[in-house]
Design a protein around this motif. Structure first.
Motif, PDB file in Angstrom:
ATOM      1  N   CYS A  62      42.838  43.026  35.410  1.00 20.18           N
ATOM      2  CA  CYS A  62      41.761  42.992  34.417  1.00 20.18           C
ATOM      3  C   CYS A  62      42.178  42.202  33.179  1.00 20.18           C
ATOM      4  O   CYS A  62      41.358  41.495  32.574  1.00 20.18           O
ATOM      5  CB  CYS A  62      41.365  44.416  34.024  1.00 20.18           C
ATOM      6  N   PHE A  63      43.453  42.286  32.814  1.00 20.44           N
ATOM      7  CA  PHE A  63      43.955  41.579  31.632  1.00 20.44           C
ATOM      8  C   PHE A  63      43.855  40.065  31.823  1.00 20.44           C
ATOM      9  O   PHE A  63      43.356  39.349  30.943  1.00 20.44           O
ATOM     10  CB  PHE A  63      45.403  41.987  31.367  1.00 20.44           C
ATOM     11  N   TYR A  64      44.335  39.572  32.963  1.00 16.98           N
ATOM     12  CA  TYR A  64      44.347  38.122  33.167  1.00 16.98           C
ATOM     13  C   TYR A  64      42.969  37.568  33.525  1.00 16.98           C
ATOM     14  O   TYR A  64      42.705  36.374  33.327  1.00 16.98           O
ATOM     15  CB  TYR A  64      45.361  37.751  34.248  1.00 16.98           C
ATOM     16  N   LEU A  65      42.083  38.420  34.043  1.00 17.70           N
ATOM     17  CA  LEU A  65      40.715  37.975  34.301  1.00 17.70           C
ATOM     18  C   LEU A  65      39.807  38.236  33.111  1.00 17.70           C
ATOM     19  O   LEU A  65      38.606  37.942  33.175  1.00 17.70           O
ATOM     20  CB  LEU A  65      40.168  38.681  35.547  1.00 17.70           C
ATOM     21  N   GLU A  66      40.390  38.811  32.036  1.00 17.80           N
ATOM     22  CA  GLU A  66      39.687  39.071  30.783  1.00 17.80           C
ATOM     23  C   GLU A  66      38.466  39.956  31.007  1.00 17.80           C
ATOM     24  O   GLU A  66      37.349  39.645  30.578  1.00 17.80           O
ATOM     25  CB  GLU A  66      39.301  37.749  30.103  1.00 17.80           C
TER      26      GLU A  66
END
Length: 204
Positions: free
Chosen positions: A76-80
């Motif tokens: 979720c962090f890298y896909l924002e």
């Protein structure tokens, strides 16, 4: 159980060590800490399987649930997702400006150091230009996390299976005495009626 658990442990450790190396290169302190705990707990789970310690395997299953949750967060962090930004310093605990190692060293990436020519800027100040990447770094991080989730789910199912086997054996085995739980139930002894023996007199 020993052989199969050993093979699974090897896969989990190789995946964690590979990720740990690249997180170290990118100074990603939060993932580094998570990878370290993953390596320790996997070893603990293997020890529990070999040494017949169900509590250690329970610890492994609990950690696996947390590990899967952490990797979902990284995706979720890298896909924002949910307002998260991959440009933040969350993965470095806000103590450095480092980013993912794959940002500049991914497949096909061409890294160039560009020095600004504007006056008044320090000579050692520069920025990095990255072009030609076949896969963006955030998707590489997502792939790594997805692999961790897949392996962890396999490990979780296997750990539950091992615990069920241990529980079945515990029902028919006495862990304290090392004997069958039914072995101490010996059949009642036969009572033999004792009769007094009369002394035999001496024959003169």
């Amino acid at each position: 159980l020993g052989l199969s658990s050993g093979c699974l442990c090897v896969f989990l450790q190789l995946a964690a060590l590979e990720r740990q190396i690249f997180d170290f290169l990118g100074f990603q302190w939060a993932p580094i800490l998570g990878n370290f705990l993953q390596i320790i707990v996997v070893i603990l789970g293997l020890f529990g399987t070999i040494q017949f310690r169900p509590r250690y395997i329970v610890v492994y299953t609990v950690w696996t649930a947390l590990w899967v949750t952490w990797n979902v967060f990284i995706i979720c962090f890298y896909l924002e997702v949910g307002g998260l930004s991959k440009e933040s310093d969350l993965m470095t605990f806000n103590i450095s400006m480092h980013r993912s190692w794959w940002r500049e060293h991914g497949p096909g990436c061409v890294r160039r150091v560009v020095r600004p020519s504007a006056p008044g800027i320090l000579e050692d100040y520069s920025y990095v230009s990255v072009t030609g990447c076949l896969i963006d770094f955030q998707y590489l991080e997502v792939i790594h996390s997805a692999i961790q989730i897949l392996l962890s789910l396999v490990g979780f199912v296997y750990a539950c299976y091992v615990i069920s086997i241990f529980m079945e054996e515990e029902d028919s085995f006495d862990f304290i005495g090392g004997l069958d739980s039914y072995s101490y139930r010996q059949p009642p002894q036969e009572h033999v009626e004792l009769k007094p023996v009369k002394p035999v007199g001496k024959v003169l």
